[in-house]
Design a protein around this motif. Sequence first.
Motif, short mmCIF file in Angstrom:
data_model
loop_
_atom_site.label_atom_id
_atom_site.label_comp_id
_atom_site.label_asym_id
_atom_site.label_seq_id
_atom_site.Cartn_x
_atom_site.Cartn_y
_atom_site.Cartn_z
N VAL A 1 47.59 33.40 55.50
CA VAL A 1 46.71 33.76 54.39
C VAL A 1 46.16 35.16 54.57
N ILE B 1 48.97 37.81 53.93
CA ILE B 1 49.29 38.00 52.51
C ILE B 1 48.17 38.79 51.82
N SER B 2 46.92 38.47 52.15
CA SER B 2 45.80 39.21 51.56
C SER B 2 45.83 40.67 51.98
N ASN C 1 48.55 42.42 49.94
CA ASN C 1 48.12 42.60 48.55
C ASN C 1 47.10 43.73 48.41
N SER D 1 42.90 33.56 46.14
CA SER D 1 43.52 34.79 45.62
C SER D 1 44.95 34.96 46.11
N SER D 2 45.29 34.35 47.24
CA SER D 2 46.66 34.44 47.75
C SER D 2 47.61 33.47 47.07
#
Length: 334
Positions: free
Chosen positions: A86, A89-90, A93, A155-156
């Motif tokens: 997680v 990925i954040s 992004n 958000s992910s």
Amino acid sequence: PTRDDRGWLINPIGRNPWWTVLAASIPALLCTILIFMDQQITAVIINRKEHKLLKGCGYHLDLLMVAVMLAVCSIMGLPWFVAATVLSISHVNSLKLESESSAPGEQPRFLGIREQRLTGLVIFLLMGCSVFMTGALQFIPMPVLYGVFLYMGVSSLKGIQFFDRLKLFGMPAKHQPDFIYLRHVPLRKVHLFTLTQLTCLVLLWVIKTSPAAIIFPMMVLALVFVRKLLDLCFSKRELSYLDDLMPEWKKKTLDDASKKIEEESQVMLSAKQEDSATVQIPMESSKPVQTLKAHDPRCDPSDINISDEMSKTTVWKSLNSNPKDSRPVAAKKD
């Protein structure tokens, strides 16, 4: 080494008998499977082609560093660490680079990822410095921390196919987005595939929170056989769209291109069938087409005047030139 009964290095056997080294190989294999899959799954998600990474091979260096640090942490009695999916990925992004100039109402165009090691280095330096800031960090309420982690997790979820398919359960057919798997797979099979994934996820969560968490890596490995059993319910073509092996935009581009080629071939085939039904006279393109001349009445056999034609002959001309010789002959005949 804040305790009196231990130092920097930990004896791998300790007070245990020698045969525990051999018996520990089985749980060690399970931990190896778990750490390897956790690291590689995170690397595969981040290093997708849609992210347009130029230095994707750097994740092989990350896996090497994880392996080295696992050995160091083991002999020093420190907790193991693996790739945080997680958080990774954040992080990716937050490093996305998008076009700044765009038309009103147009979405910014994705250009790539700002590939650098600075933010990752600063993040882990701050994590290390947090050990010396426990006096200040203890005043942060735990619900605030859980809220931050919840926001990062939610958000992910954007762009994950499993989450998009979960939303299809409460979405009418007319409001469903134009996903590529909805074009080629029936909706009931899409729901069946999603329920299978959801059941496996719930089962893994129950095992992880139970006293039988030691078998969690084996259950993760068992998902390979669950995927193999899906071949009995789905065709290979359906699974190729549901497995999410290729980015959605790329699948949609290829599908649109194949449909366009198929439509063009159908148009050409129908035009060829129409041409075969009509009779065509082949003409030589090398010879120029001659224009028709004006109609000449003398060329028409029905318009020939016999008197005019007789007057043009040599016999008639010779008779006209000798009139004296022709008179006696005519008298004798009379």
